[in-house]
Design a protein around this motif. Sequence first.
Motif, mmCIF file in Angstrom:
data_model
loop_
_atom_site.group_PDB
_atom_site.id
_atom_site.type_symbol
_atom_site.label_atom_id
_atom_site.label_comp_id
_atom_site.label_asym_id
_atom_site.label_seq_id
_atom_site.Cartn_x
_atom_site.Cartn_y
_atom_site.Cartn_z
ATOM 1 N N ALA A 62 0.812 -1.227 0.000
ATOM 2 C CA ALA A 62 0.000 0.000 0.000
ATOM 3 C C ALA A 62 0.840 1.269 0.000
ATOM 4 O O ALA A 62 0.358 2.328 -0.384
ATOM 5 C CB ALA A 62 -0.926 -0.002 1.219
ATOM 6 N N ALA A 63 2.102 1.168 0.399
ATOM 7 C CA ALA A 63 2.937 2.363 0.514
ATOM 8 C C ALA A 63 3.699 2.707 -0.755
ATOM 9 O O ALA A 63 4.061 3.868 -0.966
ATOM 10 C CB ALA A 63 3.933 2.178 1.660
ATOM 11 N N TRP A 64 3.965 1.720 -1.634
ATOM 12 C CA TRP A 64 4.903 1.983 -2.723
ATOM 13 C C TRP A 64 4.455 1.502 -4.107
ATOM 14 O O TRP A 64 5.072 1.857 -5.114
ATOM 15 C CB TRP A 64 6.257 1.328 -2.416
ATOM 16 N N TYR A 65 3.424 0.693 -4.201
ATOM 17 C CA TYR A 65 3.138 0.025 -5.474
ATOM 18 C C TYR A 65 2.935 1.031 -6.615
ATOM 19 O O TYR A 65 2.139 1.956 -6.516
ATOM 20 C CB TYR A 65 1.907 -0.878 -5.367
ATOM 21 N N THR A 115 10.158 14.244 0.948
ATOM 22 C CA THR A 115 9.420 13.622 2.046
ATOM 23 C C THR A 115 8.787 12.309 1.601
ATOM 24 O O THR A 115 8.828 11.301 2.311
ATOM 25 C CB THR A 115 8.331 14.581 2.561
ATOM 26 N N PHE A 116 8.216 12.321 0.403
ATOM 27 C CA PHE A 116 7.566 11.129 -0.138
ATOM 28 C C PHE A 116 8.567 9.995 -0.325
ATOM 29 O O PHE A 116 8.320 8.855 0.094
ATOM 30 C CB PHE A 116 6.887 11.484 -1.466
ATOM 31 N N VAL A 117 9.702 10.287 -0.932
ATOM 32 C CA VAL A 117 10.711 9.254 -1.188
ATOM 33 C C VAL A 117 11.267 8.704 0.127
ATOM 34 O O VAL A 117 11.461 7.492 0.275
ATOM 35 C CB VAL A 117 11.840 9.803 -2.082
ATOM 36 N N ASP A 118 11.527 9.579 1.095
ATOM 37 C CA ASP A 118 12.035 9.111 2.379
ATOM 38 C C ASP A 118 11.027 8.207 3.085
ATOM 39 O O ASP A 118 11.391 7.217 3.728
ATOM 40 C CB ASP A 118 12.386 10.300 3.284
ATOM 41 N N LEU A 126 8.835 6.346 1.515
ATOM 42 C CA LEU A 126 8.860 5.084 0.768
ATOM 43 C C LEU A 126 10.055 4.237 1.194
ATOM 44 O O LEU A 126 9.938 3.013 1.331
ATOM 45 C CB LEU A 126 8.943 5.356 -0.739
ATOM 46 N N GLU A 127 11.195 4.872 1.391
ATOM 47 C CA GLU A 127 12.374 4.116 1.803
ATOM 48 C C GLU A 127 12.155 3.481 3.175
ATOM 49 O O GLU A 127 12.555 2.338 3.413
ATOM 50 C CB GLU A 127 13.616 5.008 1.831
ATOM 51 N N MET A 128 11.502 4.225 4.067
ATOM 52 C CA MET A 128 11.179 3.667 5.378
ATOM 53 C C MET A 128 10.299 2.433 5.231
ATOM 54 O O MET A 128 10.503 1.405 5.883
ATOM 55 C CB MET A 128 10.434 4.721 6.213
ATOM 56 N N SER A 129 9.327 2.529 4.341
ATOM 57 C CA SER A 129 8.417 1.405 4.133
ATOM 58 C C SER A 129 9.135 0.210 3.516
ATOM 59 O O SER A 129 8.929 -0.933 3.926
ATOM 60 C CB SER A 129 7.252 1.846 3.237
ATOM 61 N N ILE A 130 9.992 0.468 2.533
ATOM 62 C CA ILE A 130 10.755 -0.604 1.894
ATOM 63 C C ILE A 130 11.689 -1.272 2.907
ATOM 64 O O ILE A 130 11.911 -2.492 2.871
ATOM 65 C CB ILE A 130 11.572 -0.044 0.703
ATOM 66 N N ALA A 131 12.230 -0.486 3.826
ATOM 67 C CA ALA A 131 13.140 -1.037 4.838
ATOM 68 C C ALA A 131 12.446 -2.081 5.710
ATOM 69 O O ALA A 131 13.100 -2.963 6.267
ATOM 70 C CB ALA A 131 13.696 0.085 5.709
ATOM 71 N N LYS A 132 11.140 -1.976 5.827
ATOM 72 C CA LYS A 132 10.396 -2.902 6.680
ATOM 73 C C LYS A 132 9.784 -4.062 5.904
ATOM 74 O O LYS A 132 9.009 -4.845 6.455
ATOM 75 C CB LYS A 132 9.325 -2.122 7.445
#
Length: 916
Positions: free
Chosen positions: A767-770, A797-800, A802-808
């Motif tokens: 839901a965060a990055w698709y 802000t958006f990319v950061d 997304l990176e947080m979400s990808i990290a998890k």
Amino acid sequence: MTAQVNAVVADIAEGPLSEIEIPESLRDNIALFQRLERRVLKEYDPRICELFDALLSDAIHANEGNPGTIAASEDVDDQGVPMNDEGSAGAFRDAVRLIDELPIEEMEVLVRAFTSFFHLANLCEENYRVETLHDRERLVSIEAAVDPSNELTVAFRQLIDEVGVERASELLGKLEVHPVFTAHPTEARRRAVEGKIRRIGKLLAERPRLGGSDLMENERHMLQEIDALVRTSPVAIKKPTPVEEADTVIDIFDHTLFDTVPQIYRRFDAWVLGDGAGLVTPVCPAFFHPGSWIGSDRDGNPNVTAKVSLQVAAKYYKHMVSKLADKCYRVGRNLTLEAKYTKASGELLNLWNHQVEMSEEFTSRAELISASEPHRAVMLVMADRLRATVARDADTMYRTSAEFLADLRVVQRSLDAAGASRAAYGPVQTLIWQAESFGFHMVEMEFRQHSVVHSRALADIRENGIHGELAPMTREVLDTFRAIGTIQKRYSKKMAHRYIISFTKSAQNVADVYELAQLAFAHAEDVPGLDVIPLFEQLEDLENCVDVLDDMLALPAVQKRLEQTGRKMEVMLGYSDSAKDAGPTTATLALHRAQQRIAEWAEAHDIDLVLMHGRGGAVGRGGGPANRAVLAQPKGSVKCFFKVTEQGEVIFARYGNPTLAQRHVENVAAATLLNSAPSVERTNTEMTERFADMAAKLDHVAHERYLDLLHTEDFAPWFSTVTPLTEVGLLPIGSRPAKRGLGATSLDDLRTIPWVFSWSQARINLAAWYGFGSACEALGDLEALREAYREWPLFSTFVDNLEMSIAKTDARIAKMYLALGDRSDLARAVYGEMQLTRSWILAIVGDEWPLEHRRVLGRAVRIRDPYVDVLSLAQVRALRIVRDEGGDLSEEAKAKYLSLILATVTGVSAGLQNTG
């Protein structure tokens, strides 16, 4: 076996903590809790401790190197497990094999153990953040122009530099931060568990000051609490009622907000006024005014009724006034200032005479212990009047908080005139700030209902008449407006004057609410004053919002309300449904455009605009650092007023610790103030225009890619199969159902919270990055993306986030969840997009692995990964058994597996620190 276990223990101690660079105090505390938890487990059952060590060792080795990159090319079996028996893939297989061999009873205990450890790890990080903030403050010279540890002073100084003292002070006077606490079912942690976590946190904070026997006693007490934590079910016995959910707000209020908020004002005053702080009229306004949907948001929640709203309002009111009564009594008791040396003003003596006329009982009691201390006597009577207010004693109660504040200011002016300025602008001012911030209501209740419910109610009334045989929902709608009227009369208009319309499609939806409010009362004078707030949440609604607002202005009821409020109007934007409806990239850009257009519309129509942001905790629901989000807002959309929903685990994370709550509020307030700085307005405007073409291209491809996935045939049942969606709906973590219940039977009906929650549990976070990866691939211009990341606050802000979400996410575990379904086409689409998005995010940010540049956070996430992985493996194994063998399992076995799944859900939530 003993030698093997010793080797594993050494491996754990030296592995994740030594290889990953994290601050020494954080590492030491994590090692401390690991040692204490192992001791508790060994006391419980030595075998459980051995299994804990073995699973953790395998998970640690499985995370060596950069598995998120190499997992994409690994061959897997039919369950999604890598077939390679060597290296990190081999360690992953070992962990899967061990979990598969464990009986469910042992797995249940291990799940509790790992879940408990996450709570302890969260405390370590919280403690480190608090220590770091205190260390920074110790380095600040009182001679410095600003306090760099207090972002609000930095923002105010920048405003002064850019617009001058007069304009900066004017903007400061308009400042308002308005978090709205909601009852969305995203806090997967039990309140019983929260209490233990708080106590362990206090013990951890005490340790640096202790030694000898005191340190031994501290550790004994820690072991006692950790033992209880492991033995306590992580899943609540039943869902809370809305009245019980109100305790969430009261708990945060008691532990942090009541005392922390005035400290925030005091810290700002101390820096700006210097030696004059506490001696003169303060410059910091009471800018923090919380709201709440708990007990008043009835959209899709049949458990929230008019009766419930009245009960919750009474609960807030009584608790708040009791709190003020206790504080007023304590302040009064300490005002032992003799009349001979601190002369009472004529105004104070008149107040005393008024009190004597009102209650000889109160004044006689006060005079008995304060015969020559008039300020003390008056304050003690005020405290008694507050207690009478709780008891609803009509003869002596305060009618409003304004009446109480007026008396406080009489005392303050008298003290100041008598030379006792420190008392006037010290404890009395603190009490004034508390009353200004929270009133008698504590939180401003906001009512919400779906637009369809209103239209159905009106149709029912038109068909059957207001006194006819109406449907239960129609009667409930009318009773809701009557409840609002009762709350306004009994407590205050400020406590309940906002009414939000979910899924606002047209101005008619607003007209419906005003009409229903009129129909609910026999007499026009009884109709409560309402700010009816349109909520735009789906993509189409965001695009049409200005047209709807134009039509709203033509409504006589809206014009009348604008006259009453000084042309102040609130508009709410929904981040959750827009992201679920259109995908994260499209929703982010659409919301930004909507804010920009609404701000321009408000300025053209002389509207004092307040934009409310309906954001969740997870990135897929608009989550992320609030201060950065504020600074990225378009020109004219903030205007020194920031209002946002705070949900689930975010409430506890942001407001659970007094120091961190202080930091959060200061940062958000600073950003809210600074958004009006010309330099910030210019940057946001110019960069939005500069990167508009690039954004449009990303938007088009990401949106198309996202809709392709959702519109694939039978996507909804596949989603239910490859995630614990069904099981999440059974968690007793909120009174609100997972579906709105308006008749739909597909993803359209599913609330965004379980949509986001389920994908996060599957370690996919779709839901965060698709769609973002495909959008970047289609654009094909890495330098342009990097430039936008550097220069455009919104994109950065958006990319950061997304990176947080990808990290998890976890590339290997994701394959196992996707293998639960029988749709290889959908599995390939999701997995391929996840890897594509990951590679583009890392390229844009310049990291080798997610969050590499975040010194503490990135390392903390990597340390958590092995622990989370064990729980995820336990969850996916249980899901596979339930999915594949459900028909053959006994009811008892089904119940056991469901219990295990629900326990892993709470554990993964604690480990990832996001739910919905």
